[in-house]
Design a protein around this motif. Structure first.
Motif, PDB file in Angstrom:
ATOM      1  N   GLN A   1       0.832  -1.201   0.000  1.00  0.00           N
ATOM      2  CA  GLN A   1       0.000   0.000   0.000  1.00  0.00           C
ATOM      3  C   GLN A   1       0.871   1.257   0.000  1.00  0.00           C
ATOM      4  O   GLN A   1       0.635   2.204  -0.762  1.00  0.00           O
ATOM      5  CB  GLN A   1      -0.884  -0.021   1.246  1.00  0.00           C
ATOM      6  CG  GLN A   1      -1.955   1.040   1.262  1.00  0.00           C
ATOM      7  CD  GLN A   1      -2.806   0.954   2.530  1.00  0.00           C
ATOM      8  OE1 GLN A   1      -2.681   0.039   3.326  1.00  0.00           O
ATOM      9  NE2 GLN A   1      -3.664   1.925   2.702  1.00  0.00           N
TER      10      GLN A   1
ATOM     11  N   THR B   1       2.651   1.750  -3.335  1.00  0.00           N
ATOM     12  CA  THR B   1       1.726   2.300  -4.321  1.00  0.00           C
ATOM     13  C   THR B   1       1.520   3.790  -4.091  1.00  0.00           C
ATOM     14  O   THR B   1       1.540   4.597  -5.024  1.00  0.00           O
ATOM     15  CB  THR B   1       0.364   1.580  -4.230  1.00  0.00           C
ATOM     16  OG1 THR B   1       0.560   0.196  -4.488  1.00  0.00           O
ATOM     17  CG2 THR B   1      -0.627   2.158  -5.231  1.00  0.00           C
ATOM     18  N   GLU B   2       1.370   4.147  -2.819  1.00  0.00           N
ATOM     19  CA  GLU B   2       1.055   5.528  -2.506  1.00  0.00           C
ATOM     20  C   GLU B   2       2.203   6.479  -2.835  1.00  0.00           C
ATOM     21  O   GLU B   2       1.980   7.607  -3.252  1.00  0.00           O
ATOM     22  CB  GLU B   2       0.653   5.659  -1.025  1.00  0.00           C
ATOM     23  CG  GLU B   2       0.155   7.037  -0.695  1.00  0.00           C
ATOM     24  CD  GLU B   2      -0.836   7.035   0.461  1.00  0.00           C
ATOM     25  OE1 GLU B   2      -0.998   8.083   1.060  1.00  0.00           O
ATOM     26  OE2 GLU B   2      -1.444   5.979   0.751  1.00  0.00           O
TER      27      GLU B   2
ATOM     28  N   ALA C   1      -2.792   8.600  -6.190  1.00  0.00           N
ATOM     29  CA  ALA C   1      -3.211   7.534  -5.297  1.00  0.00           C
ATOM     30  C   ALA C   1      -3.586   8.152  -3.954  1.00  0.00           C
ATOM     31  O   ALA C   1      -2.860   8.968  -3.419  1.00  0.00           O
ATOM     32  CB  ALA C   1      -2.085   6.518  -5.100  1.00  0.00           C
ATOM     33  N   ASP C   2      -4.728   7.800  -3.467  1.00  0.00           N
ATOM     34  CA  ASP C   2      -5.184   8.385  -2.210  1.00  0.00           C
ATOM     35  C   ASP C   2      -5.662   7.272  -1.300  1.00  0.00           C
ATOM     36  O   ASP C   2      -6.845   7.037  -1.150  1.00  0.00           O
ATOM     37  CB  ASP C   2      -6.301   9.405  -2.475  1.00  0.00           C
ATOM     38  CG  ASP C   2      -6.684  10.133  -1.195  1.00  0.00           C
ATOM     39  OD1 ASP C   2      -5.860  10.162  -0.266  1.00  0.00           O
ATOM     40  OD2 ASP C   2      -7.799  10.659  -1.138  1.00  0.00           O
ATOM     41  N   LEU C   3      -4.699   6.583  -0.736  1.00  0.00           N
ATOM     42  CA  LEU C   3      -5.029   5.469   0.140  1.00  0.00           C
ATOM     43  C   LEU C   3      -5.045   5.963   1.571  1.00  0.00           C
ATOM     44  O   LEU C   3      -4.409   6.951   1.910  1.00  0.00           O
ATOM     45  CB  LEU C   3      -3.993   4.362  -0.034  1.00  0.00           C
ATOM     46  CG  LEU C   3      -3.800   3.917  -1.482  1.00  0.00           C
ATOM     47  CD1 LEU C   3      -2.642   2.961  -1.597  1.00  0.00           C
ATOM     48  CD2 LEU C   3      -5.076   3.277  -2.002  1.00  0.00           C
ATOM     49  N   THR C   4      -5.770   5.271   2.380  1.00  0.00           N
ATOM     50  CA  THR C   4      -5.835   5.666   3.783  1.00  0.00           C
ATOM     51  C   THR C   4      -5.335   4.537   4.661  1.00  0.00           C
ATOM     52  O   THR C   4      -5.088   3.432   4.193  1.00  0.00           O
ATOM     53  CB  THR C   4      -7.280   6.015   4.175  1.00  0.00           C
ATOM     54  OG1 THR C   4      -8.117   4.905   3.838  1.00  0.00           O
ATOM     55  CG2 THR C   4      -7.757   7.253   3.450  1.00  0.00           C
TER      56      THR C   4
ATOM     57  N   GLU D   1       1.816   8.724   5.992  1.00  0.00           N
ATOM     58  CA  GLU D   1       1.276   9.654   4.996  1.00  0.00           C
ATOM     59  C   GLU D   1       2.191  10.863   4.823  1.00  0.00           C
ATOM     60  O   GLU D   1       2.212  11.494   3.775  1.00  0.00           O
ATOM     61  CB  GLU D   1      -0.115  10.143   5.424  1.00  0.00           C
ATOM     62  CG  GLU D   1      -1.119   9.034   5.685  1.00  0.00           C
ATOM     63  CD  GLU D   1      -1.897   8.649   4.443  1.00  0.00           C
ATOM     64  OE1 GLU D   1      -1.715   9.332   3.418  1.00  0.00           O
ATOM     65  OE2 GLU D   1      -2.660   7.678   4.497  1.00  0.00           O
TER      66      GLU D   1
ATOM     67  N   VAL E   1       4.381  10.784   1.726  1.00  0.00           N
ATOM     68  CA  VAL E   1       3.788  10.666   0.396  1.00  0.00           C
ATOM     69  C   VAL E   1       4.358  11.720  -0.566  1.00  0.00           C
ATOM     70  O   VAL E   1       4.411  11.505  -1.780  1.00  0.00           O
ATOM     71  CB  VAL E   1       2.245  10.760   0.488  1.00  0.00           C
ATOM     72  CG1 VAL E   1       1.623  11.016  -0.864  1.00  0.00           C
ATOM     73  CG2 VAL E   1       1.697   9.481   1.083  1.00  0.00           C
TER      74      VAL E   1
ATOM     75  N   ARG F   1       6.687  11.233  -3.756  1.00  0.00           N
ATOM     76  CA  ARG F   1       6.295  10.777  -5.094  1.00  0.00           C
ATOM     77  C   ARG F   1       6.680  11.800  -6.162  1.00  0.00           C
ATOM     78  O   ARG F   1       6.818  11.463  -7.326  1.00  0.00           O
ATOM     79  CB  ARG F   1       4.806  10.429  -5.158  1.00  0.00           C
ATOM     80  CG  ARG F   1       3.873  11.600  -5.124  1.00  0.00           C
ATOM     81  CD  ARG F   1       2.464  11.229  -5.610  1.00  0.00           C
ATOM     82  NE  ARG F   1       1.770  10.268  -4.761  1.00  0.00           N
ATOM     83  CZ  ARG F   1       0.539  10.450  -4.273  1.00  0.00           C
ATOM     84  NH1 ARG F   1      -0.124  11.550  -4.532  1.00  0.00           N
ATOM     85  NH2 ARG F   1      -0.031   9.535  -3.531  1.00  0.00           N
TER      86      ARG F   1
END
Ligand code: ZN
Length: 144
Positions: free
Chosen positions: A90, A93-94, A100-103, A109, A112, A115
């Protein structure tokens, strides 16, 4: 601006990494290198079956690498191997997928922002392949 990466949580964990240092009596251990930046991380695990009972790390790395490893150690304690591997997937990917907006990654976070800086992605993720490698690398105790 690279300075955007250095948010408070990264600065904090980069300067005062949690769970940092050798673990006496660890059951599993493995190391990760990032040749792009010179980061080196060794992860120590105390496993109870497939559950992470305790985790520590040591090494030398940039603030992002150190902060990421520190945050990782806070997240994985008490989790099963498959849960840790899912978190890694996860997170990977983020930090590599625009939009990508994963929680559910909590303080991870904060990383992030890397990226936007592909050269720093490995700094942010280095500790994760190291812990996954450690799952498969039991430590043999000398004299036992
Ligand atoms: Zn780095």
């Amino acid at each position: 601006m690279l300075s955007e990466l250095y948010q408070e949580v990264i600065l904090d964990h980069g300067k005062k990494p949690r769970n940092f240092g050798l673990m006496a009596g660890c059951t599993h251990s493995a190391e990760g290198f990032n040749t792009l930046c010179g980061d080196r991380v060794r992860v120590y695990l105390l496993m109870a079956g497939d559950v992470v009972e305790d985790v520590r790390f040591e090494g030398e790395g940039c603030a992002i690498c150190t902060a990421s490893a520190s945050l990782m150690t806070q997240m994985v304690r008490g989790k099963r191997i498959d849960e840790v591997e899912a978190l890694f997937g996860q997170f990977q990917t983020e930090v590599t997928t625009d939009g990508a907006d994963l929680t559910g990654l909590d303080e991870l976070e904060a990383l992030v922002g890397v990226r936007q800086y592909p050269n720093r992605v490995k700094c942010a993720t280095l500790a994760w392949p190291a812990i996954c490698a450690a799952f498969g690398t039991p430590v043999t105790k000398e004299g036992q």
